[in-house]
Enzyme design. Structure first.
Site, PDB file in Angstrom:
ATOM      1  N   GLY A 221      74.649 153.765 -67.506  1.00  0.00           N
ATOM      2  CA  GLY A 221      75.241 153.127 -66.324  1.00  0.00           C
ATOM      3  C   GLY A 221      76.460 153.831 -65.749  1.00  0.00           C
ATOM      4  O   GLY A 221      77.289 153.188 -65.095  1.00  0.00           O
TER       5      GLY A 221
ATOM      6  N   ASN B 195      76.436 156.076 -63.288  1.00  0.00           N
ATOM      7  CA  ASN B 195      76.290 156.052 -61.823  1.00  0.00           C
ATOM      8  C   ASN B 195      76.554 154.648 -61.276  1.00  0.00           C
ATOM      9  O   ASN B 195      77.175 154.492 -60.227  1.00  0.00           O
ATOM     10  CB  ASN B 195      74.898 156.548 -61.414  1.00  0.00           C
ATOM     11  CG  ASN B 195      74.840 158.065 -61.364  1.00  0.00           C
ATOM     12  OD1 ASN B 195      75.433 158.682 -60.490  1.00  0.00           O
ATOM     13  ND2 ASN B 195      74.162 158.672 -62.336  1.00  0.00           N
TER      14      ASN B 195
ATOM     15  N   ARG C  10      61.906 153.654 -64.966  1.00  0.00           N
ATOM     16  CA  ARG C  10      60.545 153.197 -64.657  1.00  0.00           C
ATOM     17  C   ARG C  10      60.182 153.596 -63.241  1.00  0.00           C
ATOM     18  O   ARG C  10      61.051 153.620 -62.369  1.00  0.00           O
ATOM     19  CB  ARG C  10      60.444 151.669 -64.754  1.00  0.00           C
ATOM     20  CG  ARG C  10      60.445 151.220 -66.156  1.00  0.00           C
ATOM     21  CD  ARG C  10      60.284 149.736 -66.311  1.00  0.00           C
ATOM     22  NE  ARG C  10      60.429 149.475 -67.720  1.00  0.00           N
ATOM     23  CZ  ARG C  10      59.455 149.613 -68.600  1.00  0.00           C
ATOM     24  NH1 ARG C  10      58.239 149.933 -68.197  1.00  0.00           N
ATOM     25  NH2 ARG C  10      59.676 149.400 -69.882  1.00  0.00           N
TER      26      ARG C  10
ATOM     27  N   LEU D 112      58.592 152.488 -60.004  1.00  0.00           N
ATOM     28  CA  LEU D 112      58.211 151.233 -59.341  1.00  0.00           C
ATOM     29  C   LEU D 112      56.922 151.432 -58.547  1.00  0.00           C
ATOM     30  O   LEU D 112      56.741 152.459 -57.883  1.00  0.00           O
ATOM     31  CB  LEU D 112      59.343 150.778 -58.417  1.00  0.00           C
ATOM     32  CG  LEU D 112      60.628 150.359 -59.150  1.00  0.00           C
ATOM     33  CD1 LEU D 112      61.795 150.276 -58.172  1.00  0.00           C
ATOM     34  CD2 LEU D 112      60.435 149.029 -59.882  1.00  0.00           C
TER      35      LEU D 112
ATOM     36  N   ASN E  85      67.459 156.188 -54.901  1.00  0.00           N
ATOM     37  CA  ASN E  85      67.435 156.712 -56.272  1.00  0.00           C
ATOM     38  C   ASN E  85      68.293 157.965 -56.333  1.00  0.00           C
ATOM     39  O   ASN E  85      68.436 158.671 -55.337  1.00  0.00           O
ATOM     40  CB  ASN E  85      65.994 157.065 -56.669  1.00  0.00           C
ATOM     41  CG  ASN E  85      65.900 157.574 -58.103  1.00  0.00           C
ATOM     42  OD1 ASN E  85      66.554 157.032 -59.012  1.00  0.00           O
ATOM     43  ND2 ASN E  85      65.119 158.612 -58.328  1.00  0.00           N
TER      44      ASN E  85
ATOM     45  N   HIS F  98      68.559 161.562 -58.489  1.00  0.00           N
ATOM     46  CA  HIS F  98      67.813 162.412 -59.415  1.00  0.00           C
ATOM     47  C   HIS F  98      68.620 163.689 -59.640  1.00  0.00           C
ATOM     48  O   HIS F  98      69.118 164.283 -58.676  1.00  0.00           O
ATOM     49  CB  HIS F  98      66.434 162.739 -58.831  1.00  0.00           C
ATOM     50  CG  HIS F  98      65.568 163.507 -59.788  1.00  0.00           C
ATOM     51  ND1 HIS F  98      65.023 162.922 -60.912  1.00  0.00           N
ATOM     52  CD2 HIS F  98      65.205 164.812 -59.824  1.00  0.00           C
ATOM     53  CE1 HIS F  98      64.335 163.835 -61.586  1.00  0.00           C
ATOM     54  NE2 HIS F  98      64.433 164.989 -60.948  1.00  0.00           N
TER      55      HIS F  98
ATOM     56  N   ASP G  54      59.975 160.362 -57.841  1.00  0.00           N
ATOM     57  CA  ASP G  54      61.078 161.187 -57.311  1.00  0.00           C
ATOM     58  C   ASP G  54      60.749 161.772 -55.939  1.00  0.00           C
ATOM     59  O   ASP G  54      61.032 162.948 -55.656  1.00  0.00           O
ATOM     60  CB  ASP G  54      61.447 162.289 -58.323  1.00  0.00           C
ATOM     61  CG  ASP G  54      61.965 161.704 -59.627  1.00  0.00           C
ATOM     62  OD1 ASP G  54      62.642 160.668 -59.567  1.00  0.00           O
ATOM     63  OD2 ASP G  54      61.668 162.255 -60.700  1.00  0.00           O
TER      64      ASP G  54
HETATM   65  C1  GRF Z   1      71.479 160.363 -64.262  1.00  0.00           C
HETATM   66  O1  GRF Z   1      71.536 161.725 -64.555  1.00  0.00           O
HETATM   67  C2  GRF Z   1      70.564 160.103 -63.104  1.00  0.00           C
HETATM   68  O2  GRF Z   1      70.540 161.149 -62.161  1.00  0.00           O
HETATM   69  C3  GRF Z   1      69.219 160.031 -63.776  1.00  0.00           C
HETATM   70  O3  GRF Z   1      69.463 159.366 -64.991  1.00  0.00           O
HETATM   71  C4  GRF Z   1      70.825 159.565 -65.379  1.00  0.00           C
HETATM   72  C5  GRF Z   1      71.412 158.219 -65.543  1.00  0.00           C
HETATM   73  O4  GRF Z   1      72.729 158.256 -66.033  1.00  0.00           O
HETATM   74  N1  GRF Z   1      68.259 159.371 -62.917  1.00  0.00           N
HETATM   75  P1  GRF Z   1      73.653 156.980 -65.966  1.00  0.00           P
HETATM   76  O5  GRF Z   1      72.897 155.851 -66.649  1.00  0.00           O
HETATM   77  O6  GRF Z   1      73.922 156.677 -64.527  1.00  0.00           O
HETATM   78  O7  GRF Z   1      74.891 157.344 -66.713  1.00  0.00           O
END
Ligand code: GRF
Length: 218
Positions: free
Chosen positions: A14, A16, A93, A95, A109, A111, A147
């Site tokens: 978490g 981000n 996951r 969706l 999202n 990535h 993605d």
């Molecule tokens: C991040 O690198 C994001 O780009 C990818 O999964 C990771 C999640 O990290 N989709 P966090 O849970 O936000 O720390």
């Protein structure tokens, strides 16, 4: 302008999610987080949401007969929260079209690559295996394919000599934390708009959609 209500979907750490919560602390940020949903009980991000006083829920796939029932449960909890937009932040996951189409152009999202390169899992190892000199991260609108979807913003991050998947991942993560709030800001202010398969940016604001830092961050 009233703040756009966001739901954030997570599966793990978490970080981000935290960067979005931090951005929302500012009075001038055009969004607020009303719900965090995890598909993983005890995900680290849930404790962060709890600490920030944000409503949170855990919805486990294994508690539902099929994917559609699971996604209907996600849909219900998000609608009950009043959220208008969903941010996937490390949600592990894919969706289905049924869910994605109900939230057409309203799911984002992040990535950790310069899409459309290196979709899916083991992204950083894919980049290292391909021998690219630069990688980065992308915030995009979610379409049913993995993605895939219109790109909102990207950041370019150098690959350094001797990088491992872990060191590259850590460097890119710093940029992710800047990029995700910026994408949300652009969409919620209307400076960015989805037009067909692309995101249009308001005149004169194009430069904010690409962040380039050639100096190694770490
Ligand atoms: C991040 O690198 C994001 O780009 C990818 O999964 C990771 C999640 O990290 N989709 P966090 O849970 O936000 O720390």
């Amino acid at each position: 302008m009233s703040a756009t209500k966001l739901a954030i979907f997570i599966s793990g750490r978490g970080s981000n999610m935290q960067s979005i919560l931090d951005a929302c602390e500012s009075d001038t940020f055009p969004a607020e987080v009303v719900l965090v949903v995890s598909d993983t009980p005890g995900a680290e991000g849930l404790a962060k949401a709890e600490k920030a006083g944000i409503a949170h829920a855990t919805i486990e796939r294994s508690n539902y007969d099929d994917k559609q029932d699971f996604e209907d449960a996600l849909d219900r909890v998000v609608r009950e929260s009043g959220a208008e937009m969903i941010c996937l932040a490390g949600f592990m996951r894919v969706l289905g079209a049924h869910f994605v189409n109900k939230w057409d152009n309203k799911i984002l999202n992040i990535h950790p690559s310069l899409l459309p390169s290196f979709r899916g899992l083991h992204t950083h190892q894919q980049a290292l295996d391909a021998g690219v000199r630069f990688s980065g991260c992308t915030v995009h609108i979610v379409r049913p394919a993995l993605d895939d979807g219109p790109i909102v913003v990207q950041a370019v991050v150098p690959v350094n000599e001797g990088d491992t998947a872990d060191s590259l991942s850590a460097r890119i993560l710093h940029y992710e934390h800047v990029l995700y709030p910026e994408a949300i800001r652009l969409l919620c202010t209307g400076e960015a708009k989805v037009v067909g398969d692309k995101v249009d940016i308001a005149k004169g604001r194009w430069q904010v959609t690409g962040l380039v830092n050639p100096a190694p961050f770490i």
